[in-house]
Motif scaffolding. Sequence first.
Motif, PDB file in Angstrom:
ATOM      1  N   PRO A  87     -41.439 -41.042   1.964  1.00 27.21           N
ATOM      2  CA  PRO A  87     -39.662 -40.801   2.488  1.00 27.21           C
ATOM      3  C   PRO A  87     -39.275 -41.969   3.206  1.00 27.21           C
ATOM      4  CG  PRO A  87     -41.120 -38.744   2.350  1.00 27.21           C
ATOM      5  CD  PRO A  87     -41.867 -39.824   1.997  1.00 27.21           C
ATOM      6  N   ILE A  88     -40.330 -42.271   4.400  1.00 26.50           N
ATOM      7  CA  ILE A  88     -40.145 -43.069   5.345  1.00 26.50           C
ATOM      8  C   ILE A  88     -39.530 -44.544   4.662  1.00 26.50           C
ATOM      9  CG2 ILE A  88     -41.025 -44.399   7.122  1.00 26.50           C
ATOM     10  CD1 ILE A  88     -42.621 -41.948   7.818  1.00 26.50           C
ATOM     11  N   TYR A  89     -40.454 -44.816   3.767  1.00 25.08           N
ATOM     12  CA  TYR A  89     -40.505 -45.984   3.216  1.00 25.08           C
ATOM     13  C   TYR A  89     -39.158 -46.293   2.397  1.00 25.08           C
ATOM     14  CZ  TYR A  89     -41.397 -50.404   0.263  1.00 25.08           C
ATOM     15  OH  TYR A  89     -41.486 -51.515  -0.190  1.00 25.08           O
ATOM     16  N   ASN A  90     -38.864 -45.265   1.465  1.00 24.35           N
ATOM     17  CA  ASN A  90     -37.702 -45.318   0.719  1.00 24.35           C
ATOM     18  C   ASN A  90     -36.241 -45.340   1.354  1.00 24.35           C
ATOM     19  OD1 ASN A  90     -39.049 -45.263  -1.573  1.00 24.35           O
ATOM     20  ND2 ASN A  90     -39.026 -43.074  -1.575  1.00 24.35           N
ATOM     21  N   ALA A  91     -36.253 -44.591   2.647  1.00 25.03           N
ATOM     22  CA  ALA A  91     -34.939 -44.633   3.535  1.00 25.03           C
ATOM     23  C   ALA A  91     -34.898 -46.126   4.249  1.00 25.03           C
ATOM     24  CB  ALA A  91     -35.203 -43.657   4.694  1.00 25.03           C
ATOM     25  N   SER A  92     -36.118 -46.739   4.245  1.00 23.41           N
ATOM     26  CA  SER A  92     -35.918 -48.099   5.082  1.00 23.41           C
ATOM     27  C   SER A  92     -35.403 -48.983   3.873  1.00 23.41           C
ATOM     28  CB  SER A  92     -37.186 -48.446   5.702  1.00 23.41           C
ATOM     29  OG  SER A  92     -37.237 -49.903   6.220  1.00 23.41           O
ATOM     30  N   GLU A  93     -36.015 -48.960   2.828  1.00 26.62           N
ATOM     31  CA  GLU A  93     -35.701 -49.763   1.718  1.00 26.62           C
ATOM     32  C   GLU A  93     -34.240 -49.620   1.321  1.00 26.62           C
ATOM     33  OE1 GLU A  93     -37.268 -52.151  -0.616  1.00 26.62           O
ATOM     34  OE2 GLU A  93     -37.987 -52.473   1.423  1.00 26.62           O
ATOM     35  N   ASP A 106     -34.825 -55.959  12.513  1.00 25.35           N
ATOM     36  CA  ASP A 106     -34.935 -54.651  13.191  1.00 25.35           C
ATOM     37  C   ASP A 106     -35.179 -53.535  12.465  1.00 25.35           C
ATOM     38  OD1 ASP A 106     -34.046 -56.143  15.280  1.00 25.35           O
ATOM     39  OD2 ASP A 106     -31.811 -55.504  15.153  1.00 25.35           O
ATOM     40  N   GLU A 107     -34.989 -53.548  11.020  1.00 26.48           N
ATOM     41  CA  GLU A 107     -35.194 -52.562  10.147  1.00 26.48           C
ATOM     42  C   GLU A 107     -36.854 -52.613   9.903  1.00 26.48           C
ATOM     43  OE1 GLU A 107     -35.362 -49.218   8.047  1.00 26.48           O
ATOM     44  OE2 GLU A 107     -33.438 -49.829   9.063  1.00 26.48           O
ATOM     45  N   ARG A 108     -37.356 -53.577   9.774  1.00 28.92           N
ATOM     46  CA  ARG A 108     -38.439 -53.803   9.431  1.00 28.92           C
ATOM     47  C   ARG A 108     -39.323 -53.236  10.627  1.00 28.92           C
ATOM     48  NH1 ARG A 108     -41.085 -54.498   4.631  1.00 28.92           N
ATOM     49  NH2 ARG A 108     -43.391 -54.975   5.081  1.00 28.92           N
ATOM     50  N   LYS A 109     -39.178 -53.820  11.787  1.00 30.12           N
ATOM     51  CA  LYS A 109     -39.593 -53.058  13.130  1.00 30.12           C
ATOM     52  C   LYS A 109     -39.626 -51.573  13.213  1.00 30.12           C
ATOM     53  CE  LYS A 109     -38.957 -57.019  16.196  1.00 30.12           C
ATOM     54  NZ  LYS A 109     -38.389 -57.465  17.430  1.00 30.12           N
ATOM     55  N   ASN A 110     -38.502 -51.056  12.832  1.00 33.21           N
ATOM     56  CA  ASN A 110     -38.206 -49.674  12.792  1.00 33.21           C
ATOM     57  C   ASN A 110     -39.411 -49.022  11.679  1.00 33.21           C
ATOM     58  OD1 ASN A 110     -36.969 -47.009  13.294  1.00 33.21           O
ATOM     59  ND2 ASN A 110     -35.854 -47.525  11.418  1.00 33.21           N
ATOM     60  N   LEU A 111     -39.283 -49.635  10.783  1.00 28.42           N
ATOM     61  CA  LEU A 111     -40.240 -48.925   9.607  1.00 28.42           C
ATOM     62  C   LEU A 111     -41.689 -49.058  10.119  1.00 28.42           C
ATOM     63  CD1 LEU A 111     -41.125 -48.259   6.637  1.00 28.42           C
ATOM     64  CD2 LEU A 111     -41.112 -50.554   6.199  1.00 28.42           C
ATOM     65  N   VAL A 112     -42.053 -50.123  10.723  1.00 29.95           N
ATOM     66  CA  VAL A 112     -43.537 -50.266  11.173  1.00 29.95           C
ATOM     67  C   VAL A 112     -43.617 -49.233  12.380  1.00 29.95           C
ATOM     68  CG1 VAL A 112     -45.070 -51.439  12.685  1.00 29.95           C
ATOM     69  CG2 VAL A 112     -43.873 -52.408  10.847  1.00 29.95           C
ATOM     70  N   ALA A 113     -42.482 -49.122  13.197  1.00 26.98           N
ATOM     71  CA  ALA A 113     -42.776 -48.092  14.147  1.00 26.98           C
ATOM     72  C   ALA A 113     -42.974 -46.559  13.487  1.00 26.98           C
ATOM     73  CB  ALA A 113     -41.520 -47.970  14.992  1.00 26.98           C
ATOM     74  N   GLN A 114     -42.181 -46.337  12.505  1.00 26.60           N
ATOM     75  CA  GLN A 114     -42.236 -44.995  11.877  1.00 26.60           C
ATOM     76  C   GLN A 114     -43.549 -44.860  11.106  1.00 26.60           C
ATOM     77  OE1 GLN A 114     -38.603 -44.917   9.628  1.00 26.60           O
ATOM     78  NE2 GLN A 114     -37.657 -43.583  11.297  1.00 26.60           N
ATOM     79  N   LEU A 115     -44.139 -45.715  10.724  1.00 22.90           N
ATOM     80  CA  LEU A 115     -45.389 -45.689   9.958  1.00 22.90           C
ATOM     81  C   LEU A 115     -46.705 -45.439  10.775  1.00 22.90           C
ATOM     82  CD1 LEU A 115     -44.867 -48.104   7.095  1.00 22.90           C
ATOM     83  CD2 LEU A 115     -44.761 -45.691   6.995  1.00 22.90           C
ATOM     84  N   LYS A 116     -46.453 -45.670  12.235  1.00 26.15           N
ATOM     85  CA  LYS A 116     -47.719 -45.882  12.974  1.00 26.15           C
ATOM     86  C   LYS A 116     -48.495 -44.622  12.884  1.00 26.15           C
ATOM     87  CE  LYS A 116     -46.883 -49.135  16.473  1.00 26.15           C
ATOM     88  NZ  LYS A 116     -46.437 -49.328  17.999  1.00 26.15           N
ATOM     89  N   GLY A 117     -48.068 -43.411  12.848  1.00 25.64           N
ATOM     90  CA  GLY A 117     -48.591 -42.164  12.796  1.00 25.64           C
ATOM     91  C   GLY A 117     -49.001 -41.742  11.498  1.00 25.64           C
ATOM     92  N   VAL A 118     -48.306 -42.417  10.590  1.00 28.24           N
ATOM     93  CA  VAL A 118     -48.756 -42.055   9.224  1.00 28.24           C
ATOM     94  C   VAL A 118     -49.940 -42.596   8.376  1.00 28.24           C
ATOM     95  CG1 VAL A 118     -47.567 -41.524   6.861  1.00 28.24           C
ATOM     96  CG2 VAL A 118     -46.176 -41.352   9.046  1.00 28.24           C
ATOM     97  N   VAL A 119     -50.083 -43.832   8.424  1.00 29.69           N
ATOM     98  CA  VAL A 119     -50.984 -44.758   7.672  1.00 29.69           C
ATOM     99  C   VAL A 119     -51.683 -45.394   8.916  1.00 29.69           C
ATOM    100  CG1 VAL A 119     -49.827 -44.899   5.835  1.00 29.69           C
ATOM    101  CG2 VAL A 119     -49.515 -46.579   7.307  1.00 29.69           C
ATOM    102  N   SER A 120     -52.890 -46.033   8.638  1.00 33.23           N
ATOM    103  CA  SER A 120     -53.421 -46.975   9.408  1.00 33.23           C
ATOM    104  C   SER A 120     -52.791 -48.292   9.670  1.00 33.23           C
ATOM    105  CB  SER A 120     -54.918 -47.218   8.955  1.00 33.23           C
ATOM    106  OG  SER A 120     -54.921 -48.064   7.806  1.00 33.23           O
ATOM    107  N   PRO A 121     -53.253 -49.059  10.765  1.00 33.88           N
ATOM    108  CA  PRO A 121     -52.731 -50.332  11.065  1.00 33.88           C
ATOM    109  C   PRO A 121     -53.060 -51.245   9.879  1.00 33.88           C
ATOM    110  CG  PRO A 121     -53.776 -49.475  12.921  1.00 33.88           C
ATOM    111  CD  PRO A 121     -54.030 -48.660  11.768  1.00 33.88           C
ATOM    112  N   GLN A 122     -54.237 -51.126   9.269  1.00 34.39           N
ATOM    113  CA  GLN A 122     -54.627 -52.095   8.030  1.00 34.39           C
ATOM    114  C   GLN A 122     -53.688 -51.750   7.021  1.00 34.39           C
ATOM    115  OE1 GLN A 122     -56.833 -50.082   9.871  1.00 34.39           O
ATOM    116  NE2 GLN A 122     -58.020 -51.618  10.896  1.00 34.39           N
ATOM    117  N   GLN A 123     -53.386 -50.624   6.550  1.00 31.28           N
ATOM    118  CA  GLN A 123     -52.632 -50.285   5.503  1.00 31.28           C
ATOM    119  C   GLN A 123     -51.039 -50.869   5.741  1.00 31.28           C
ATOM    120  OE1 GLN A 123     -53.411 -46.080   5.722  1.00 31.28           O
ATOM    121  NE2 GLN A 123     -53.940 -46.059   3.606  1.00 31.28           N
TER     122      GLN A 123
END
Length: 148
Positions: free
Chosen positions: A55-61, A106-123
């Motif tokens: 859901p996070i990724y699709n909204a960003s896309e 900015d959108e890419r930065k937002n995506l990374v910020a939202q994914l921080k607690g969802v997946v690992s940094p390696q992912q």
Amino acid sequence: MKKFYYILLLSFMLLGFSADAQRQRPNPGEIEAQKTAFITNNLDLTPEQAQKFWPIYNASEKRMESIRRQQREALMKVRLNGGAVSDSEAWDLIENLMSWEQSMLDERKNLVAQLKGVVSPQQILKLKRAEEEFKRRLLQAMQRRRKN
């Protein structure tokens, strides 16, 4: 689980790219399903991660596609005019292009910020590479289809 997604991806690729060679373009739904399987496999997402990630990724896309659409429309207007634009129109276009590029960043930065607690940094690091690899494979498949 990883094998399941890999098999799913291969079956979509075989069905979507070789069995239906009569069509000029693959169905957007098929491409999205292939992309989902490819990224899930490459990031090695668990079912729990995938449930939160997509859901996070699709909204960003969706937001990024809106920006890309604005860019394409502006550039298409210039092409339709044979590339002839006034200096002020050219500066406006340059300003808009830079603004859109900043919006994408900015959108890419937002995506990374939202994914921080969802997946690992390696992912998160693997995500960009997986997106680029998927695009590369998709373009290659489309080129092969055009040749056939």
